[in-house]
Motif scaffolding. Sequence first.
Motif, PDB file in Angstrom:
ATOM      1  N   ASN A 519      61.904  53.376  73.238  1.00 41.22           N
ATOM      2  CA  ASN A 519      61.546  54.787  73.061  1.00 41.22           C
ATOM      3  C   ASN A 519      60.184  55.118  73.664  1.00 41.22           C
ATOM      4  N   ALA A 520      59.250  54.173  73.570  1.00 38.15           N
ATOM      5  CA  ALA A 520      57.889  54.453  74.013  1.00 38.15           C
ATOM      6  C   ALA A 520      57.690  54.207  75.505  1.00 38.15           C
ATOM      7  N   PHE A 521      58.336  53.169  76.030  1.00 38.21           N
ATOM      8  CA  PHE A 521      58.052  52.766  77.411  1.00 38.21           C
ATOM      9  C   PHE A 521      59.246  52.925  78.355  1.00 38.21           C
ATOM     10  N   GLY A 522      60.377  53.389  77.819  1.00 35.40           N
ATOM     11  CA  GLY A 522      61.557  53.532  78.663  1.00 35.40           C
ATOM     12  C   GLY A 522      62.301  52.213  78.778  1.00 35.40           C
ATOM     13  N   LEU A 523      63.478  52.267  79.351  1.00 34.59           N
ATOM     14  CA  LEU A 523      64.331  51.078  79.426  1.00 34.59           C
ATOM     15  C   LEU A 523      63.862  50.064  80.467  1.00 34.59           C
ATOM     16  N   GLU A 524      63.028  50.493  81.410  1.00 39.26           N
ATOM     17  CA  GLU A 524      62.571  49.592  82.479  1.00 39.26           C
ATOM     18  C   GLU A 524      61.149  49.118  82.185  1.00 39.26           C
ATOM     19  N   LYS A 560      64.326  40.359  86.347  1.00 39.23           N
ATOM     20  CA  LYS A 560      64.418  40.222  87.808  1.00 39.23           C
ATOM     21  C   LYS A 560      63.997  41.517  88.507  1.00 39.23           C
ATOM     22  N   ARG A 561      64.437  42.638  87.993  1.00 39.42           N
ATOM     23  CA  ARG A 561      64.100  43.920  88.616  1.00 39.42           C
ATOM     24  C   ARG A 561      62.594  44.189  88.561  1.00 39.42           C
ATOM     25  N   LEU A 562      61.976  43.811  87.440  1.00 40.03           N
ATOM     26  CA  LEU A 562      60.565  44.131  87.245  1.00 40.03           C
ATOM     27  C   LEU A 562      59.625  43.116  87.884  1.00 40.03           C
ATOM     28  N   LEU A 563      60.048  41.852  87.937  1.00 40.87           N
ATOM     29  CA  LEU A 563      59.146  40.791  88.399  1.00 40.87           C
ATOM     30  C   LEU A 563      59.620  40.087  89.670  1.00 40.87           C
ATOM     31  N   GLY A 564      60.833  40.386  90.086  1.00 46.08           N
ATOM     32  CA  GLY A 564      61.385  39.675  91.231  1.00 46.08           C
ATOM     33  C   GLY A 564      62.062  38.391  90.793  1.00 46.08           C
ATOM     34  N   VAL A 570      61.690  34.798  84.651  1.00 43.72           N
ATOM     35  CA  VAL A 570      63.079  34.749  85.096  1.00 43.72           C
ATOM     36  C   VAL A 570      63.680  33.381  84.765  1.00 43.72           C
ATOM     37  N   ALA A 571      62.909  32.324  84.998  1.00 41.78           N
ATOM     38  CA  ALA A 571      63.375  30.977  84.659  1.00 41.78           C
ATOM     39  C   ALA A 571      63.677  30.864  83.168  1.00 41.78           C
ATOM     40  N   THR A 572      62.802  31.457  82.334  1.00 40.08           N
ATOM     41  CA  THR A 572      63.021  31.427  80.885  1.00 40.08           C
ATOM     42  C   THR A 572      64.310  32.153  80.509  1.00 40.08           C
TER      43      THR A 572
END
Length: 796
Positions: A519-524, A560-564, A570-572
């Motif tokens: 709600n505060a930061f959006g889905l992305e 993946k979308r946010l950090l590549g 991503v590994a975690t």
Amino acid sequence: MEWADFLANEATTHKLSSAQREAFVERLKVENLEKSELNLATKIGISEDAFTKRMNAVYKKFAMSYPELDRIKGRGQLEELRACLTSKYHGGQDAQLTIKEIHHNIPPAVPFEKFVGRETELEELHQQLQTSRQVAIVAVTGMGGVGKTELAIQYAKQHLQNYQGGVCWLSAQGIDIRIQILRFFELKFNTIVPDDRELADRLTYCWQNWQKGEVLLVFDNVTDYKKQVQHNLPPESPRFKALLTTREKFDRTLSQLCLGVLKPLAAMKLLKSLVDRERLKSEPWVARKICRDLGYLPLALELVGRYLDTMPDLSLEKLLKRLEKKRLEHEAIAKANPLMRYEYGVAEAIALSWEQLDEKAQGLGCWLSLYALADIRFSVEWIQDDDEQELWEKAIAKLRKLHLIQWQSKGIYRLHPLIRKFFQMKLDESSNADKLKTIFAALMLEVAKDIPPQLNREDILNFTPFIPHLGEVGTHLSQYLSDEDLVGLFRGLGWFYYGQGLYQQAEPWYKLCKDIAENAFGLEHLYVAASLNNLAELYRYTGRYDEAEPLYQQALELTKRLLGDDHPNVATSLNNLALLYESTGRYSEAEALYQQALELYKRLLGDNHPDVATSLNNLALLYESTGRYNQAEPLYQQALELYKSLLGDNHLLVANSLDNIAGLYKSTERYGEAEPMYQQALELKKRLLGDNHPDVATSLNNLAELYSSTKRYNEAEPLYQQALELKKRFVGDNHPDVAAILNNLAVLYSSTGRYDKAEAMYQQALAICEQTLGIGHPNTIGVRGNYARFLRKPYR
């Protein structure tokens, strides 16, 4: 004197216990003479046998005064006892001074059956008054509304025969105490005190000419001991006893009986005496919650009981909601009932003490009201200025003296629920309420930030006292924190419960964390990805795989979308999704993800990193699950060496690694190597986590499996039982881990010839696996195969 008061007095004279007194008074009431013992037993909440035993003990004690009772059995005992007591009541026994000749001005008492939960205090009070050879000053202290005056009245009436010289009741808040004593003396003893003397001399005359026998002086509602009591006591004489009721706490030089709130059962009994029983039975949990929310305070319970009695169509649940909403301002407890002797509502009663506080003490009370209803750690040692520190110490002392806070141990305090609500009302009326709430929320947030994702025993001990107060901020003071801070608070609370295997308590905080983040930061946003992952982990651990998988996948895609693609997070996420696939028997999918995660970790973090060790360990677990022991063992060894070099020998990850290697050794029948590693792992987990933790249950089960494999069944069985009990406590009855232990126990019972037990365990294990994992899962197939082999045994 009323018959009920006469019976109460006879009970005291014949030294009946509180339980015997209750049965005796109920049995001898005029309206109950034709009722059965079962009916009366039900009325006071005991069995018929218990009621009969109590009455038999009563007959034995009265037989000392009426020997004929020993020659009669059954119903005749009751009739004979009533005849003897009736004769005495009407003056048939005149060998001793009768009750009517004992002078007193005791206020009217509530009916004995409605005076509940104070039997022990009555006995203790009498013991304290009788053991002193001097003027006994016994203070009945406690917060407003706890029933100090009523206890004194009941004591005076029930022990009237002990005070042949009379009972003189004195109101400390009325006219001059000396005048009250003079009026009592002249009126009761029909004696005129010479009026040509000073008041002090006239008082001395009263003491010198007082009727013979022990005397009880009751000073009710004392606020100034020196002025109201000390100067008005008779000369030292063992026959004069003094009883005080006061809100204040005296020092240890005065004998005191501190009166607390009622026990839960006594509180319900009081409510039952005022409200129709069937009405309470229809909403039992609500009735109990009302008692709890009222803090078991007699005044509040009586006010609510009388209010309910005037509102026969009002449900208890609706009243509870109104009380929660309006707090002390609801009419059920705000105003005194005209039928009650006590002239104040709950808020008014507490206000009498509040008005005696200085500004510093009032401010401290408001601050403490921000804490949850739990132990509060409060210390003034952090204050550098010694004068300022002393002022705060005096504020604490004043609150304690007036029973507005409860001292638990050094630096630990509690608030009564209704006093807390009163302080909250006063805080909300002040101009700096928002400022204080903001400061408090910020302080609690700093604690939450320190909670680690993996807890050890020391962490649990250190953070446990703060958790209720963090929850209070998260529930009622969330508007005083930013959205980002709320994410940190909720995450910390979730980690605290999750780290101890308390999954049900962790789930709502994880959900709140996810909702706030979205709600505060959006889905992305990375906060959303992290909260999705935490919730998915909880679902996986509790066997809710269908709910976990979409959350893991969303977390992976979002990361993946946010950090590549090339990032440790991503590994975690890859590793976590692989764990789920392995748990559901999708080994080929899990292996591919494990290998991707390991490759990423090594490339981004280097070979020497705890996350690399974890990835090696997980891949080894999969190899072991698929029978590739030669590939698993070197990975396990690498992981263990990495953990030890990076984290030290005393770490939970080291314990888990030892458990895993021992499991491999057991699977390859290297039992001698497996056993010491299992034992090391179990000891280390207990040291780090305590005895009650789901990870300890896993180690117990593993060691039991080893013992069972080596036919040491007597050593294995108790470990299985402990593991099963622990697992059920943390994850419930329907969980794959529970099924695994049931399967292992079934194997043990089958091996030791206890076939009925074995069959029942197999059936339970198979049902859980089919329900939680599905019929095609490897674990389900394994349990089904074990059960089928068991059924084929010819000697079964």
